[in-house]
Every structure is written in C-alpha cells, then in structure tokens.
Motif scaffolding. Sequence first.
Motif, PDB file in Angstrom:
ATOM      1  N   ARG A   1       0.818  -1.209   0.000  1.00 49.96           N
ATOM      2  CA  ARG A   1       0.000   0.000   0.000  1.00 49.96           C
ATOM      3  C   ARG A   1       0.852   1.260   0.000  1.00 49.96           C
ATOM      4  NH1 ARG A   1      -5.141  -0.365  -1.315  1.00 49.96           N
ATOM      5  NH2 ARG A   1      -5.620   1.419   0.054  1.00 49.96           N
ATOM      6  N   PHE A   2       2.130   1.110   0.342  1.00 49.27           N
ATOM      7  CA  PHE A   2       3.013   2.266   0.431  1.00 49.27           C
ATOM      8  C   PHE A   2       4.148   2.173  -0.586  1.00 49.27           C
ATOM      9  CE2 PHE A   2       1.108   1.620   4.607  1.00 49.27           C
ATOM     10  CZ  PHE A   2       0.615   2.883   4.902  1.00 49.27           C
ATOM     11  N   GLU A   3       3.866   1.558  -1.710  1.00 48.07           N
ATOM     12  CA  GLU A   3       4.894   1.366  -2.739  1.00 48.07           C
ATOM     13  C   GLU A   3       5.454   2.701  -3.234  1.00 48.07           C
ATOM     14  OE1 GLU A   3       5.398  -0.821  -7.112  1.00 48.07           O
ATOM     15  OE2 GLU A   3       3.530  -1.004  -5.971  1.00 48.07           O
ATOM     16  N   ALA A   4       4.589   3.683  -3.419  1.00 49.72           N
ATOM     17  CA  ALA A   4       5.041   4.986  -3.906  1.00 49.72           C
ATOM     18  C   ALA A   4       5.995   5.643  -2.913  1.00 49.72           C
ATOM     19  CB  ALA A   4       3.836   5.891  -4.164  1.00 49.72           C
TER      20      ALA A   4
ATOM     21  N   LEU B   1      14.056  11.335   8.983  1.00 46.32           N
ATOM     22  CA  LEU B   1      13.993   9.877   9.003  1.00 46.32           C
ATOM     23  C   LEU B   1      14.185   9.350  10.423  1.00 46.32           C
ATOM     24  CD1 LEU B   1      13.556   7.588   7.031  1.00 46.32           C
ATOM     25  CD2 LEU B   1      16.033   7.455   6.667  1.00 46.32           C
ATOM     26  N   GLY B   2      15.073   9.992  11.177  1.00 48.11           N
ATOM     27  CA  GLY B   2      15.262   9.584  12.573  1.00 48.11           C
ATOM     28  C   GLY B   2      14.009   9.780  13.391  1.00 48.11           C
ATOM     29  N   GLY B   3      13.310  10.896  13.170  1.00 46.58           N
ATOM     30  CA  GLY B   3      12.072  11.140  13.899  1.00 46.58           C
ATOM     31  C   GLY B   3      10.974  10.171  13.513  1.00 46.58           C
ATOM     32  N   ILE B   4      10.907   9.834  12.206  1.00 43.28           N
ATOM     33  CA  ILE B   4       9.871   8.902  11.746  1.00 43.28           C
ATOM     34  C   ILE B   4      10.046   7.531  12.371  1.00 43.28           C
ATOM     35  CG2 ILE B   4       9.033   7.633   9.725  1.00 43.28           C
ATOM     36  CD1 ILE B   4       9.561  10.149   8.069  1.00 43.28           C
TER      37      ILE B   4
ATOM     38  N   LEU C   1       5.636   3.267   7.667  1.00 43.52           N
ATOM     39  CA  LEU C   1       5.389   3.740   6.304  1.00 43.52           C
ATOM     40  C   LEU C   1       4.284   4.791   6.264  1.00 43.52           C
ATOM     41  CD1 LEU C   1       5.649   0.338   4.387  1.00 43.52           C
ATOM     42  CD2 LEU C   1       7.390   2.126   4.631  1.00 43.52           C
ATOM     43  N   GLY C   2       3.316   4.677   7.171  1.00 43.56           N
ATOM     44  CA  GLY C   2       2.252   5.678   7.223  1.00 43.56           C
ATOM     45  C   GLY C   2       2.787   7.044   7.635  1.00 43.56           C
ATOM     46  N   LEU C   3       3.646   7.072   8.650  1.00 42.71           N
ATOM     47  CA  LEU C   3       4.248   8.333   9.081  1.00 42.71           C
ATOM     48  C   LEU C   3       5.139   8.917   7.984  1.00 42.71           C
ATOM     49  CD1 LEU C   3       5.173   7.430  12.785  1.00 42.71           C
ATOM     50  CD2 LEU C   3       3.443   9.073  12.034  1.00 42.71           C
ATOM     51  N   ALA C   4       5.872   8.024   7.300  1.00 42.55           N
ATOM     52  CA  ALA C   4       6.726   8.504   6.209  1.00 42.55           C
ATOM     53  C   ALA C   4       5.905   9.099   5.081  1.00 42.55           C
ATOM     54  CB  ALA C   4       7.579   7.339   5.695  1.00 42.55           C
ATOM     55  N   THR C   5       4.772   8.480   4.776  1.00 46.19           N
ATOM     56  CA  THR C   5       3.891   8.994   3.720  1.00 46.19           C
ATOM     57  C   THR C   5       3.338  10.379   4.086  1.00 46.19           C
ATOM     58  OG1 THR C   5       3.273   6.746   3.089  1.00 46.19           O
ATOM     59  CG2 THR C   5       1.814   8.520   2.370  1.00 46.19           C
ATOM     60  N   LEU C   6       2.913  10.531   5.333  1.00 46.37           N
ATOM     61  CA  LEU C   6       2.400  11.832   5.790  1.00 46.37           C
ATOM     62  C   LEU C   6       3.483  12.902   5.706  1.00 46.37           C
ATOM     63  CD1 LEU C   6       0.254  10.770   8.892  1.00 46.37           C
ATOM     64  CD2 LEU C   6      -0.581  11.548   6.653  1.00 46.37           C
ATOM     65  N   TRP C   7       4.707  12.529   6.071  1.00 47.49           N
ATOM     66  CA  TRP C   7       5.802  13.490   6.079  1.00 47.49           C
ATOM     67  C   TRP C   7       6.175  13.915   4.655  1.00 47.49           C
ATOM     68  CZ3 TRP C   7       7.916  15.393  10.591  1.00 47.49           C
ATOM     69  CH2 TRP C   7       9.012  16.256  10.452  1.00 47.49           C
TER      70      TRP C   7
END
Length: 450
Positions: free
Chosen positions: A306-309, A388-391, A442-448
Amino acid sequence: MQATKHGEQGHLQAIREALGEGRLKRVGKLLHRTHPAKVAGLLEALPPNERRAVWSMVDTERAGRVLTFLHEEICAALAQELDPDDLAASVQYLELDDLVDLIQVLPGEIGARLLAATGGRRRQQLETLLSYPEDSAGGLMNADPIEVRPDVRVGTVMRYLRLLDELPPQTDMLMVVGRDGCYQGGLRLSTLVTADTDERVSDLMQVEVAGIPVDMPAAEVAQLFDDLDLLSAPVVDADLHLVGRITVDDVVDRIREDADRSVMQMAGLNQDADTFGPILAGSRSRAVWLGINLVTALLAAAVISRFEATLQQLVALAVLMPIVASMGGIAGSQTLTLVIRGLALGQIQKGNMRLLFTREMGISVINGLLWAIVIGLLVFAWFDSAMLGGIIGAAILVNLLCAAAAGLTIPLLLHRLGIDPALAGGVILTTVTDVMGFFAFLGLATLWLS
C-alpha cells in the motif's frame, strides 16, 4: 550425584559402541543393567532400524516399565512389535497409575487386550481409574493408599505395617478414614515412628491437606503440590470418600509433559512425534504451520504494498523496516510469555488484570521512549536525516505500545475461548507487530513526504 550422572552417560555410550560394533550379546547385558528410563532415552535417540534391534533385546519383564517412559508415538509402535502375551506379562507388575497411562496411549485393541489380561481386584481398580478424565486428579491418582482408623492405637498400626510386604512408593503418610469411608486426615510416618505406642491415631493425625476432589483439573493439582510442597495427597469423591492418592512423581511427570507440549506447540510440532520418524509424516505436520505463517506474511506484505510509492521516493525506508518489526516482536513476546506463565500458574485473575495492563503499558512507554531516541539518533547519524530519525523513532514507540497491548490481550482472549495461548499466541502476535510496525513506519513517512 554428578559421578552417578557421568556413570550413566558412560553406560549408554558403551551400549551405543557395542551396537555399532555388532556385539549384540554385550548390548543385551548392558541393557539389563540400565535403568528403564535410560533405556527409553536410548531407544528414542536411535533410528528406527537400530531401535527395533535394541528393543528386541530388552527383557520381557522390563519391557512394560520401559514403555512407560517413551513418548506416545514410539511407545505405541514398539508395543505392537511385542507378542500380545509377552506384552500382557510385561505390564502386570506396573503400578496401576502407570498401567492406566500406558493403556491410554496404546491403540484401542491393544489396550483392550491388556485390560482383559488383568483380573480380580486389580482389574476393578484399573477400570475405575480409566473412567476418570486423563487431565483430572482421578487420571493422576493411584488406588494404593494405606488406610487406618482414627480410633486405633499407634502400636496396632505398627503391627499392621509390619505385615505388609512393602509400602507403596512415595508413601509419606497414612490416610485416616472413618468407618463410613470418609477421609478425615493424614498420619505422617515421621509422626508415627516417634509416637508412643499407646497414643491414638486421632490425636496424631493432621488435616492440613484436605482431600483433593477427584474431578479437579490436573493443572490445579500440580499447583497445589507446588504451593504446599506435597509428596502425596488424598483424592476424594463428591461424598468425601477416599478413592486414591496422588504422588509427587506423577505430578512432576505431568508438569514436564505440559512444558514439553507448550514448547513444541509454539513451533507447530507434536510433542510425541518421533524425532527419527517418517519424512512424509513430519513434513505433513509442519506444512500446516508453514501455511499459516504464509498467510500472516502475505498480510504484512499487503500492508507494505500500500506504500509502494513512498518506498520508491525514499529507499532508506526499506532498509529500516525490519528494525521496527523486530523491536515490536521482541517486546510483544516478552509480554506474551509473562501472561502465558501467569495464566498457567493461576496468578492472573479478573481482579488484577487492570494492574497488569497498567504495568505493562508503563514499561512499554519507558522502553519505547528510550529506544525511540537511541534508534532515532543512530538513523540520523547513518543517513544524515533528522526527518527519518524522527519517523522511525515515532514508529518504534507506536509499535512497542501496540506489541504490549497485543501481548496482553491475545493470550487472555485465547484462554477465554479455550484455546492454548502457547499454541497460537506467537503467530497472532507476530502478525500484529509486523502489520502495525510497517503501517506506523510507512504511514508516518507517507504523511511526512506528502
């Protein structure tokens, strides 16, 4: 004791060497001098062909005792290789509780033949013991308690004991029974042998051990023996009539079997499976567990897809994902193990579940914050990216909290549904921690990145 242990190991090694050299006569002599439990261990460690050769050299009068120490699958296979008359003869000197256990693991027709070959009062006792569920106090007990009346004197009891050929194994007390057959208390042998011969049993008996109900679950019996440090205990029916006694050796055997079962079931294996059994049988039993694991792995993979992009935008995420899942899995396993142990020991009840939940979540918050900071700083130094460290730090904290909650609720829910938590808890927990870990990271990374 250590010297004895080394001596036994050397004895078994001598049997293996003699077997390898084809010195079958020496093997037979060594087997005759080896304890039945050690013979059973040797048989289980041998491939099927060598096992049958060694089994054929075990004396008939000792074969029954050896069978009682074998795992079920091997026990049933070797029992069928004995002549029916030899098998019946080999079990006639077994204690009744051991014979009951043996009959219960053997194929039905063999067990029926053994029962038919037993006669008189021993058969009546055997049929009675077989009528109780295997995992109850009745299934653990033996029908050999020594009964005395409360109104007789010590001298009379001593004379009665001298008439017996021998005392039943693990006898540490006599059972005091009234004329109506009801259990009244226990008279310890240590008290008996130091008492004056004119004293009455009623003045010396103790009632610290109440009669164990015949239908009490075996797990509760084991807990009672552990709590009170018992060597033996009386078993009574609904009317408090004495029907038998349980000894510590049978309780220890049950504890060991339950522990073996839990360890093996956590890997989807049968505790009684033959280590050197047929390949197809072994592969079939493991294939089911692998199939279940595949389903859970596909579920985690579906979350990642779901987070391929997002993964395409920041390849470092793929490198760091296993850290999040691994930390959650370890934290969840710690809580899961603690809860399963508490359920097994009867320590977790409705009144203290809230306290346990608060404690475990508190531990997860502290550990989550600690390792979120540590891993976040490491990732920042590695990839030179504070983002990335925060995520990953936030994902670690979220996953550790989810892991603690899952480690608590999964075994409690399975226990309420009557499913062994040790059997299915680990697989479900791994799915939860993997899915939640990947989703949070991956959800947090997507939001960021959006």
